[in-house]
Design a protein around this motif. Structure first.
Motif, PDB file in Angstrom:
ATOM      1  N   ALA A   1      99.454-137.925 -16.841  1.00  0.00           N
ATOM      2  CA  ALA A   1      98.987-137.954 -18.233  1.00  0.00           C
ATOM      3  C   ALA A   1      97.467-137.868 -18.311  1.00  0.00           C
ATOM      4  O   ALA A   1      96.906-137.272 -19.231  1.00  0.00           O
ATOM      5  CB  ALA A   1      99.472-139.230 -18.914  1.00  0.00           C
ATOM      6  N   TYR A   2      96.772-138.452 -17.332  1.00  0.00           N
ATOM      7  CA  TYR A   2      95.302-138.444 -17.329  1.00  0.00           C
ATOM      8  C   TYR A   2      94.841-137.935 -15.959  1.00  0.00           C
ATOM      9  O   TYR A   2      94.621-138.718 -15.039  1.00  0.00           O
ATOM     10  CB  TYR A   2      94.750-139.844 -17.622  1.00  0.00           C
ATOM     11  N   PRO A   3      94.723-136.611 -15.819  1.00  0.00           N
ATOM     12  CA  PRO A   3      94.429-136.027 -14.498  1.00  0.00           C
ATOM     13  C   PRO A   3      93.114-136.535 -13.906  1.00  0.00           C
ATOM     14  O   PRO A   3      92.132-136.716 -14.618  1.00  0.00           O
ATOM     15  CB  PRO A   3      94.333-134.521 -14.796  1.00  0.00           C
ATOM     16  N   THR A   4      93.131-136.752 -12.598  1.00  0.00           N
ATOM     17  CA  THR A   4      91.911-137.179 -11.898  1.00  0.00           C
ATOM     18  C   THR A   4      91.232-135.998 -11.214  1.00  0.00           C
ATOM     19  O   THR A   4      90.088-136.098 -10.803  1.00  0.00           O
ATOM     20  CB  THR A   4      92.261-138.232 -10.830  1.00  0.00           C
ATOM     21  N   GLU A   5      91.965-134.890 -11.093  1.00  0.00           N
ATOM     22  CA  GLU A   5      91.392-133.696 -10.470  1.00  0.00           C
ATOM     23  C   GLU A   5      90.656-132.864 -11.523  1.00  0.00           C
ATOM     24  O   GLU A   5      91.094-132.785 -12.672  1.00  0.00           O
ATOM     25  CB  GLU A   5      92.507-132.826  -9.856  1.00  0.00           C
ATOM     26  N   GLU A   6      89.550-132.214 -11.104  1.00  0.00           N
ATOM     27  CA  GLU A   6      88.836-131.306 -12.012  1.00  0.00           C
ATOM     28  C   GLU A   6      89.705-130.085 -12.282  1.00  0.00           C
ATOM     29  O   GLU A   6      90.309-129.535 -11.358  1.00  0.00           O
ATOM     30  CB  GLU A   6      87.513-130.868 -11.386  1.00  0.00           C
ATOM     31  N   CYS A   7      89.754-129.680 -13.540  1.00  0.00           N
ATOM     32  CA  CYS A   7      90.599-128.537 -13.906  1.00  0.00           C
ATOM     33  C   CYS A   7      89.774-127.470 -14.604  1.00  0.00           C
ATOM     34  O   CYS A   7      88.660-127.706 -15.066  1.00  0.00           O
ATOM     35  CB  CYS A   7      91.721-128.991 -14.841  1.00  0.00           C
ATOM     36  N   LYS A   8      90.355-126.281 -14.666  1.00  0.00           N
ATOM     37  CA  LYS A   8      89.741-125.193 -15.437  1.00  0.00           C
ATOM     38  C   LYS A   8      90.803-124.644 -16.378  1.00  0.00           C
ATOM     39  O   LYS A   8      92.002-124.722 -16.097  1.00  0.00           O
ATOM     40  CB  LYS A   8      89.212-124.105 -14.513  1.00  0.00           C
ATOM     41  N   SER A   9      90.346-124.106 -17.518  1.00  0.00           N
ATOM     42  CA  SER A   9      91.316-123.537 -18.458  1.00  0.00           C
ATOM     43  C   SER A   9      90.889-122.127 -18.829  1.00  0.00           C
ATOM     44  O   SER A   9      89.703-121.784 -18.755  1.00  0.00           O
ATOM     45  CB  SER A   9      91.440-124.398 -19.712  1.00  0.00           C
TER      46      SER A   9
ATOM     47  N   GLY B   1      91.860-113.424 -18.988  1.00  0.00           N
ATOM     48  CA  GLY B   1      90.812-114.247 -19.597  1.00  0.00           C
ATOM     49  C   GLY B   1      89.919-114.903 -18.556  1.00  0.00           C
ATOM     50  O   GLY B   1      90.278-115.020 -17.384  1.00  0.00           O
ATOM     51  N   LEU B   2      88.737-115.325 -18.994  1.00  0.00           N
ATOM     52  CA  LEU B   2      87.797-116.002 -18.103  1.00  0.00           C
ATOM     53  C   LEU B   2      88.166-117.482 -17.976  1.00  0.00           C
ATOM     54  O   LEU B   2      88.750-118.061 -18.883  1.00  0.00           O
ATOM     55  CB  LEU B   2      86.373-115.889 -18.663  1.00  0.00           C
ATOM     56  N   TRP B   3      87.775-118.073 -16.863  1.00  0.00           N
ATOM     57  CA  TRP B   3      87.990-119.508 -16.666  1.00  0.00           C
ATOM     58  C   TRP B   3      86.795-120.295 -17.184  1.00  0.00           C
ATOM     59  O   TRP B   3      85.666-119.835 -17.104  1.00  0.00           O
ATOM     60  CB  TRP B   3      88.170-119.831 -15.183  1.00  0.00           C
ATOM     61  N   ARG B   4      87.048-121.495 -17.709  1.00  0.00           N
ATOM     62  CA  ARG B   4      85.943-122.411 -18.025  1.00  0.00           C
ATOM     63  C   ARG B   4      86.308-123.793 -17.514  1.00  0.00           C
ATOM     64  O   ARG B   4      87.478-124.209 -17.560  1.00  0.00           O
ATOM     65  CB  ARG B   4      85.636-122.424 -19.524  1.00  0.00           C
ATOM     66  N   ARG B   5      85.304-124.493 -17.014  1.00  0.00           N
ATOM     67  CA  ARG B   5      85.528-125.842 -16.488  1.00  0.00           C
ATOM     68  C   ARG B   5      85.892-126.784 -17.631  1.00  0.00           C
ATOM     69  O   ARG B   5      85.315-126.710 -18.712  1.00  0.00           O
ATOM     70  CB  ARG B   5      84.244-126.334 -15.806  1.00  0.00           C
ATOM     71  N   MET B   6      86.863-127.671 -17.379  1.00  0.00           N
ATOM     72  CA  MET B   6      87.284-128.638 -18.401  1.00  0.00           C
ATOM     73  C   MET B   6      86.769-130.022 -18.048  1.00  0.00           C
ATOM     74  O   MET B   6      86.661-130.364 -16.866  1.00  0.00           O
ATOM     75  CB  MET B   6      88.806-128.694 -18.488  1.00  0.00           C
TER      76      MET B   6
END
Length: 831
Positions: A779-787, A821-826
Motif C-alpha cells: 500500500a505504501y511502496p518503499t522502493e523508488e518508482c517511475k510513472s 510515453g516518457l518516464w518521470r520519477r515519482m
C-alpha cells in the motif's frame, strides 16, 4: 481561432523569487517537453541564480528546475531532434549539453560542453542529422503514407565512417566567431573556432540553417537596419582527428523599409532575424522596430540569370542552360506598420509548398503549419502566413484590447507596462503555442486546426487525422493534437485512423503496430463512452511485448537453422492446427527448442501468471459480452490477440513440463482439474469464431454455457488495470481556462467516469502494483518508482532481478513506456 488552455505560474515566496530572465528563452521538443529560463532572486544574498526549467506539457505543475551553473544570463536553449538532449548557452560563451538521468523526464544532468571564453553566444543549433520528412498537405486524402510524407534527400552536416551522421553543435558569438563542437562516439568533444569572415564585426542577432548538400548557412546582423544582413556558408570537416571550419561569404541584403523614403529612419533597429525553418536556408524573416512599432519582412534567395551585354553575345552566344546565374535575395512580402513585436515563433512542420508563389490550394490554406506567430507588446498574438505574412488568426491577451475602444487603449498605454510574451514556441504540429510573459507565467494556447474559419467537421477531422498520421510515422508525441479532440470526435477518429493504417503495406503496419495502439488509447481516454477501451489497448501493448519477449527466448536446437525462427514456426503451427486439445498442438512442435534454464523459467513466473489470469478473466467475461463498458470487451472479437494468447498458452504448457512451479497458479474447486487444458479448449473455440477479421461469427451457446460455469470451477482473478491518468488533457475539454501553479499538483476532477468502471480504479491506500514486472509493491511502496507521462503506468526505478531474461524484458521499456510515453520519477509517498 486561438484560446488559452491553461496558465501556470510561480508561487510568490518571501525570500526568493522566480523572475523572467533577460533575455528570456524557451524551447519545445518533439516529445512535448518545454524548457525555459528564469532568474532566481535571493534577497538575502542579493544575487541571481540562472535557472533552467523543464516541464512535460501533460503535467506542467511537475516542473524540474535545475541551477544551470551558468555564471551569466542564458541566451539560447536548443533541443536535439530526438527531444532527449538540451543545449544551453550563456553570455559568457559557455555551452552545456543536458541529458536525462536514467531516462527520466524530470531528472537531468549536464554531461558535456564547450566554451568560447567571455564571448556571448547569440545563436545555437545542433548539427543536422540528414533526416528530413516532407508533408504534402495537398495529398492529405491519399491512402498511402509514402505519398503524404516523403523522405527528402538531405545530407548530414558531417558524417562518420559509413555515412553515419556525426553529432554536435554550432554556435555564433557576438564578436563574429563561429564555433563547432563534435561529439565523438567515445564521449570526447572536438571543438574548433573560426571567424565568420576576415573583417570581424559585432553580431547582435544571428540564426543558423542547413542546406541539402550538408553545408551550414549563418545569417547575422549588427542590430542596425542601416547595416546589411550578412549571410555566410560554413563547411565543417574532420582532418587528422581535428575539426576544421571553412567559411564563405554569401549575398547579403538590406531591409526594404530602409530603402523606402517614407520609412527610411523610422525603424532604426533589427530586433528579430530568423530562417523560416532549420532546413530552409533560402527563406528568412526579418523584423525592424522602434520604441512603439515594428515591420516584418520575408525574403527569399533565388537563382537569377545574369543579363549578358550584346557585344559579348555576338562573340560567344549564350544558349539555354549556359546563361550565367547569380544568387539574389528578393523580398516575398512585408507587413504594414504593426505594434512593437516582442517575440516570434516559427512552425516546425516541414510542409512541402509546391507552389512557392504563395498560391496554396483552397482546402489547405487554413492549415496550422503554414502560419508563424508574432507576439506584441500590447499582449496580443497574431498568426500570419509564413510566406505572404497575411493574417490567419489573432489572440487578445488579458492586457490587450480588442480594436474597438480607442479611449481604453489610450488609458492602458498611460497605465504602465503591459503583460506580453517575451518568448514563444509553437508545438511540432503547430496546434499549440507556449508563451512565457514578462511576469514569468507560462501560457498554453490552443490554435484551431481550421484557424478560426468555419470548416465542416470532416475537414477539421481530416486535419487532425493527417497530423496524427504524421506523429505515427515520425514517432513524435501527439499531446498537442489531443487538445482539439472533443468527446464526439473520438469514435470517428479511432475508426478512420484504423482504416488508414490498414491501407499500408504489411511491413509498415508491423513497424507502426504498437504506435497506433498507443494512439488509440490516448484518444479513447477523452470520451467517457470509450474509456473502458483504454484498458484494452494498454493490455494489448503488454500482450505484444510479452509475446515478443517470450518467443525471443526460444532457441533453435541445431545451428544450421532454416529460414524461420522457433517463434515464427510456433505462430505458423498454432494457426494451422486448430485442435482444441493443447497436448495435440504441442506434439507438432520441436520441444527441444523450448528448453530454458530453470532459474530463467522461474523469473518469468509473474509474466506467465498475467497471461493465465487474463485468459481466465476474458473467458469468464464472455457471457457478459453485451456490455462494451467492461474492460476486456474488445479482446473477445480480436482474433490476432486471441491467437497470441493461444501461442503463449502452448509455450507455457511446455515450460511447465520442465519446471512446474513456473506455471500460472489457479484456485480450483477440484484437485483433479487440468485448468490449462480447460482454458486452452475454451480459448481455441473463441479464437475460431473470430480468427478471420472479415468473417466473425457469434460464439455458440455451448461455449457460452461452459464459460458461465468457469466461476464455479476456478476463482476469477481481479485484473490490475492501469490507473486513470492524472494528466491535464481530459480537464481541458470544456474549453474553460485552467489555472495552475508550478510545484503544486491541481485538485481537479476530470470528466465523470462511468460507474461500471469504478471497480477497476485503485483507491488511495490500496496495495500498489508494478504494472510491467507484475510485482506487488504494498500500500505504501518503499522502493523508488517511475510513472509514464502518457498512460500513468507505474514501475520500479531499479530492477530487483539479475536474470538475463528479465533484463531482456526490462530493456523493452527502459527508455520509454510500452505506449511510447516518457518516464518521470515519482515521490515515494505516491498514492
Amino acid at each position: 481561432a486561438m484560446d488559452l488552455a491553461y496558465v501556470c505560474e510561480w508561487e510568490k515566496r518571501p525570500k526568493s523569487n522566480h523572475c523572467p530572465s533577460v533575455p528570456l528563452v524557451c524551447a519545445w521538443s518533439c516529445r512535448n517537453l518545454i524548457a525555459f529560463t528564469t532568474d532566481l532572486k535571493n534577497e538575502e544574498e542579493k544575487d541571481l541564480t540562472h535557472m533552467v526549467h523543464i516541464i512535460d506539457t501533460e503535467h506542467p505543475w511537475d516542473v524540474y528546475s535545475v541551477n544551470s551553473g551558468h555564471a551569466e544570463v542564458i541566451t539560447c536553449l536548443e533541443w536535439d531532434q530526438s527531444g532527449s538532449r538540451l543545449l544551453s548557452a550563456d553570455a559568457d560563451g559557455h555551452i552545456k549539453c543536458w541529458s536525462m538521468t536514467d531516462h527520466l523526464a524530470n531528472s537531468w544532468e549536464n554531461t558535456v560542453g564547450s566554451m568560447v571564453e567571455g564571448d556571448p553566444v547569440v545563436a545555437l543549433s545542433w548539427l543536422h542529422n540528414g533526416v528530413k520528412l516532407a508533408l504534402h498537405v495537398e495529398k492529405s486524402g491519399a491512402s498511402n503514407f509514402g505519398e503524404k510524407f516523403s523522405r527528402v534527400k538531405f545530407s548530414p552536416s558531417l558524417t562518420l565512417f559509413g555515412g553515419k551522421p556525426m553529432e554536435g553543435w554550432i554556435a555564433v558569438t557576438i564578436s563574429g566567431l563561429v564555433t563547432v563542437s563534435l561529439l565523438k562516439p567515445n564521449g570526447q568533444v572536438l571543438t574548433s573556432t573560426e571567424s565568420l569572415c576576415r573583417l570581424r564585426c559585432r553580431v547582435a542577432l544571428a540564426d543558423v540553417a542547413f542546406t541539402g548538400g550538408g553545408n551550414i548557412v549563418v545569417a547575422t546582423s549588427d542590430g542596425s537596419s542601416a547595416s546589411p544582413v550578412q549571410f555566410y556558408k560554413v563547411c565543417v570537416s574532420v582532418v587528422n582527428e581535428k575539426c576544421k571550419i571553412d567559411t564563405e561569404i554569401l549575398p547579403s541584403l538590406f531591409m526594404r523599409c530602409t530603402t523606402d523614403p517614407a520609412r527610411k529612419d523610422k525603424y532604426p533597429a533589427i530586433t528579430h532575424l530568423k530562417f523560416l525553418a532549420r532546413d530552409m536556408s533560402e527563406q528568412v524573416l526579418l523584423c525592424a522596430s522602434n520604441q512603439n512599432s515594428s515591420i516584418v519582412e520575408c525574403w527569399s534567395l533565388r537563382k537569377e540569370g545574369l543579363p549578358v551585354n550584346n557585344i559579348f553575345q555576338q562573340i560567344s552566344p549564350v544558349v539555354g542552360d549556359k546563361q550565367p546565374m547569380i544568387l539574389k535575395w528578393r523580398i516575398l512580402s512585408a507587413t504594414n506598420d504593426l505594434d512593437r513585436v516582442s517575440a516570434v515563433a516559427l512552425p516546425k512542420l516541414p510542409i512541402s509548398l509546391t507552389n512557392t508563389d504563395l498560391k496554396v490550394a483552397n482546402d489547405t490554406k487554413f492549415f496550422p503549419g503554414l502560419g508563424l506567430a508574432l507576439a506584441f507588446h500590447d499582449g496580443s498574438v497574431h498568426i500570419v502566413h509564413r510566406l505572404s505574412l497575411q493574417m490567419m488568426a489573432v489572440f487578445y491577451g488579458s492586457s490587450s484590447q480588442r480594436p474597438v475602444d480607442e479611449q481604453a487603449i489610450k488609458r492602458q498605454r498611460t497605465a504602465g507596462p503591459l503583460v506580453h510574451f517575451k518568448a514563444m514556441q509553437l508545438s511540432w504540429t503547430s496546434l499549440a503555442l507556449a508563451g512565457i510573459d514578462s511576469h514569468g507565467k507560462l501560457s498554453m494556447l490552443r490554435i484551431s486546426p481550421s484557424m478560426g474559419h468555419v470548416l465542416d467537421m470532416n475537414m477539421s477531422l481530416r486535419h487532425l487525422l493527417f497530423l496524427l498520421e504524421y506523429c505515427m510515422v515520425t514517432g513524435y508525441d501527439w499531446w498537442d493534437i489531443l487538445l482539439h479532440v472533443q468527446p464526439n470526435m473520438v469514435q470517428n477518429l479511432v475508426e478512420k485512423l484504423h482504416e488508414e493504417y490498414m491501407r499500408q503495406n504489411a511491413a509498415l503496419q508491423q513497424v507502426l503496430s504498437t504506435r497506433i495502439v498507443a494512439m488509440k488509447a490516448s484518444l479513447c481516454k477523452l470520451s467517457s463512452s470509450t474509456i473502458a477501451r483504454v484498458c484494452d489497448y494498454h493490455a494489448k501493448l503488454f500482450l505484444i511485448a510479452i509475446s515478443c519477449t517470450l518467443k525471443s527466448l526460444l532457441r533453435p536446437h541445431v545451428l544450421n537453422t532454416p529460414d524461420k525462427s522457433p517463434g515464427d514456426r510456433l505462430t505458423e503451427i498454432c494457426s494451422k492446427i486448430t485442435d482444441i486439445d493443447i497436448d495435440k498442438v504441442m506434439i507438432n512442435l520441436k520441444t527441444e527448442e523450448f528448453v530454458l534454464e530453470m532459474n530463467t523459467l522461474q523469473s518469468l513466473q509473474q509474466l506467465i501468471q498475467w497471461v493465465g489470469d487474463f485468459v481466465l478473466y476474458l473467458l469468464a467475461s464472455l457471457p457478459n459480452q453485451g456490455s462494451p463498458v467492461r474492460p476486456g470487451h474488445s479482446f473477445l472479437r480480436d482474433g490476432a490477440s486471441l491467437g497470441m494468447f493461444r501461442e503463449l498458452m502452448v509455450v507455457i504448457r511446455i515450460w511447465g513440463l520442465l519446471k512446474p512451479s513456473c506455471l500460472p497458479v489457479y484456485t480450483a474447486t477440484s484437485d483433479t482439474q487440468d485448468s490449462m487444458s480447460l482454458l486452452f479448449r475454451l480459448l481455441t473455440k473463441l479464437w475460431l469464431c473470430c480468427r478471420e477479421e472479415n468473417h466473425i461469427t457469434e460464439p455458440d451457446d455451448t461455449l457460452i454455457d461452459e464459460c458461465c460455469l468457469l466461476p464455479s470451477q476456478l476463482l476469477i482473478p481481479s485484473i490490475d488495470w492501469l490507473p486513470i491518468n492524472d494528466g491535464i488533457i481530459s480537464k481541458l475539454q470544456n474549453k474553460q481556462l485552467v489555472r495552475l501553479q508550478f510545484g503544486k499538483a491541481p485538485g481537479l476532477v476530470g470528466h465523470t467516469v462511468s460507474s461500471q468502471f469504478d471497480a477497476f480504479v485503485r483507491a488511495p491506500g490500496q496495495p500498489k502494483i508494478d504494472h510491467l514486472r507484475r510485482l506487488h509493491l504494498g500500500a505504501y511502496p518503499t522502493e523508488e518508482c517511475k510513472s509514464c507521462t502518457r498512460c500513468g503506468c507505474v514501475t520500479m526505478l531499479k530492477s530487483p532481478n539479475k536474470v538475463t531474461a528479465v533484463k531482456q524484458w526490462e530493456q523493452r521499456w527502459i527508455k520509454n513506456c510500452l505506449c511510447g510515453g516518457l518516464w518521470r520519477r515519482m515521490p515515494l509517498s505516491y498514492s
